[in-house]
Design a protein around this motif. Sequence first.
Motif, short mmCIF file in Angstrom:
data_model
loop_
_atom_site.label_atom_id
_atom_site.label_comp_id
_atom_site.label_asym_id
_atom_site.label_seq_id
_atom_site.Cartn_x
_atom_site.Cartn_y
_atom_site.Cartn_z
N VAL A 88 0.86 -1.19 0.00
CA VAL A 88 0.00 0.00 0.00
C VAL A 88 0.88 1.23 0.00
N GLY A 89 0.25 2.39 -0.13
CA GLY A 89 0.96 3.65 -0.07
C GLY A 89 1.19 4.12 1.36
N VAL A 90 1.91 5.22 1.50
CA VAL A 90 2.28 5.74 2.82
C VAL A 90 1.05 6.13 3.64
N ALA A 91 0.13 6.87 3.03
CA ALA A 91 -1.04 7.35 3.76
C ALA A 91 -1.85 6.19 4.32
N GLN A 92 -2.04 5.14 3.51
CA GLN A 92 -2.83 4.00 3.97
C GLN A 92 -2.07 3.22 5.04
N ALA A 93 -0.76 3.09 4.88
CA ALA A 93 0.03 2.35 5.87
C ALA A 93 0.00 3.03 7.23
N LEU A 94 0.04 4.36 7.23
CA LEU A 94 0.03 5.11 8.49
C LEU A 94 -1.37 5.45 8.96
N ASN A 95 -2.37 5.21 8.07
CA ASN A 95 -3.76 5.57 8.38
C ASN A 95 -3.87 7.05 8.75
N ARG A 96 -3.25 7.89 7.90
CA ARG A 96 -3.26 9.33 8.12
C ARG A 96 -3.73 10.03 6.86
N ASP A 97 -4.38 11.18 7.06
CA ASP A 97 -4.88 11.96 5.91
C ASP A 97 -4.10 13.25 5.70
N ASP A 98 -2.94 13.37 6.37
CA ASP A 98 -2.14 14.59 6.23
C ASP A 98 -0.83 14.34 5.47
N ILE A 99 -0.73 13.18 4.80
CA ILE A 99 0.46 12.88 4.02
C ILE A 99 0.39 13.63 2.69
N ILE A 100 1.46 14.32 2.31
CA ILE A 100 1.50 15.06 1.05
C ILE A 100 2.02 14.13 -0.04
N ASN A 101 1.22 13.93 -1.06
CA ASN A 101 1.55 12.99 -2.13
C ASN A 101 2.16 13.70 -3.33
N LEU A 102 3.28 13.19 -3.80
CA LEU A 102 3.94 13.70 -5.01
C LEU A 102 4.14 12.51 -5.96
N PRO A 103 3.04 11.98 -6.53
CA PRO A 103 3.16 10.79 -7.35
C PRO A 103 3.85 11.05 -8.67
N GLY A 104 4.31 9.99 -9.29
CA GLY A 104 5.01 10.05 -10.56
C GLY A 104 5.93 8.85 -10.64
N CYS A 105 6.25 8.41 -11.84
CA CYS A 105 7.11 7.23 -11.98
C CYS A 105 8.20 7.54 -13.00
N PRO A 106 9.22 8.37 -12.62
CA PRO A 106 9.43 8.94 -11.28
C PRO A 106 8.83 10.34 -11.15
N THR A 107 8.88 10.85 -9.91
CA THR A 107 8.46 12.24 -9.65
C THR A 107 9.53 13.20 -10.15
N ASN A 108 9.10 14.31 -10.75
CA ASN A 108 10.05 15.32 -11.20
C ASN A 108 10.70 16.00 -9.98
N PRO A 109 12.04 16.10 -9.94
CA PRO A 109 12.71 16.74 -8.79
C PRO A 109 12.19 18.14 -8.49
N ILE A 110 11.75 18.87 -9.52
CA ILE A 110 11.23 20.22 -9.30
C ILE A 110 10.03 20.18 -8.36
N ASN A 111 9.21 19.15 -8.48
CA ASN A 111 8.02 19.05 -7.64
C ASN A 111 8.39 18.78 -6.18
#
Length: 506
Positions: free
Chosen positions: A365-388
């Motif tokens: 699973v992803g980080v937010a689901q693993a921690l059961n938190r809704d304050d995780i900031i997601n920067l998805p991408g495969c890969p994520t651009n370093p600028i983001n």
Amino acid sequence: MPYELEVTVDMLKSKGFELVEISSPNFDSKFEKIVIESLENKRVDEYFIKDDKLVKFLGVNSNIDTGYIEELIIKGENIDVSYLYENRQLGQRGRLICACEHTYEKDLEDLVANCGIDSFASLKEYSQAGRVCGRCKNDVVKVIEASQSLTCPTIKRKTPEDIQREKEIEVAKKRVEKFKRLHPKNKLDENNLEAALKMIDVAKDEVNSWVSMVTASMQLHPSFESVVEDGVKNLNKIPIIWLELADCSGNSEAFIKSANPAIEDLIFDYISLDYHELLMSSSGDFSESILEDIIENSKGKYILIVEGAIPLGLDGKFLRIGPKGQTGLELLKNCAKDAALVLAVGSCAYDGGVVAAKPNPTGAVGVAQALNRDDIINLPGCPTNPINIVGTLLSYMMFEELPALDKQNRPLWAYSQRVHDNCERRGHYELGEFVEQWGDEGAKNGWCLFQMGCKGPYANVNCPLAKFNEGTSWPVQAGHGCMACTEINFIDKFANERVYIKEDED
């Protein structure tokens, strides 16, 4: 929300007399009091101190910025008595006119001179001074009337947007200055920067170009560039832990291949990557000691960047890390609990990505689901651009808050634009010119890749604008369709070369 007591601000104004009281809900009789009094000016400032923190202020005809006092009480920071004493007299901004909006006499005069304010009504677009509680309306009107001689018909008038932008820049500057004060060590100043540039033979204009690119990518006005540059130079004041869990290291690879300035020679001087399994030179027990030291001594200050999915199957035993054989989940929870900010970088950290593809035998699973938190900031991408990544860190640092987010907790400045709308092949799509098979005439002429399975119409990210590899290219420009790798469940849903037929939302 449950009711909570807050700091109260009360004010009384009458002819020749002003009284203001700012009080913490924790105020009680256990206090020390500092009094600064001027009989000549009929002014009294009383500061009530408890455990070196301000818990109440009482002022008669005071010149102190009530906004600063209120913020001091709310944040519970230790007071600087010398600052309170130095500011007992009128400062460069003159007399405090509107305590509600923290507006001084000089602020109003500047608005009159720069914006052509000629009445209380015309002030409304630029400031709410005199309109919040109304007690200072007459004072505001008097200042406007007395300042009309400052106006010049030939001067370019500032718009309300200009004034708001100036306020935002000022907030960002103060935030960066705070980091400089809090972290005097390891400070990268202009001299250090120039030395680094000479060492790696990088021209200053290339760095300026990079700063401009980051500023534009964050959708900030060009006038923010100096603040962004200063902010980047102070990112090394923030301890950063970068965890690699179940992944291919693609985001780390993209990050270290950033250029102008080169990541390995310059950005690491900026960004304090204190712990990163792939990049740090230490190993074994020594590397674990570094991690433990950050977690223990920088509670609430460090930023956690997580790359990779978290397997939950077999109680997390599909992923073991470190000499103690911690599961990825245990390591994540240990590092996340006291982090000031948690960033999930890459599609695997977002929702499990490739690792969670069907049938997902490891239960990733992803980080937010693993921690059961809704304050995780997601920067998805495969890969994520370093600028983001850098842009999100800068936004947090400069404004002490996160940028606006979408419903998936992705920064809007990076993930609000649809790939299809900014694609250089969009014109061919409108003309019905599509690549039908790899290597045909359409492919050679750069036609639209929609019929070859491009998912650009369903993806939201800034890839066409930010690009990769020193900003030279991105997948569609290189000749392959977008896989919508920033979207939920992209591997099972979008990662193919078939035209996507939108599923029933039910």
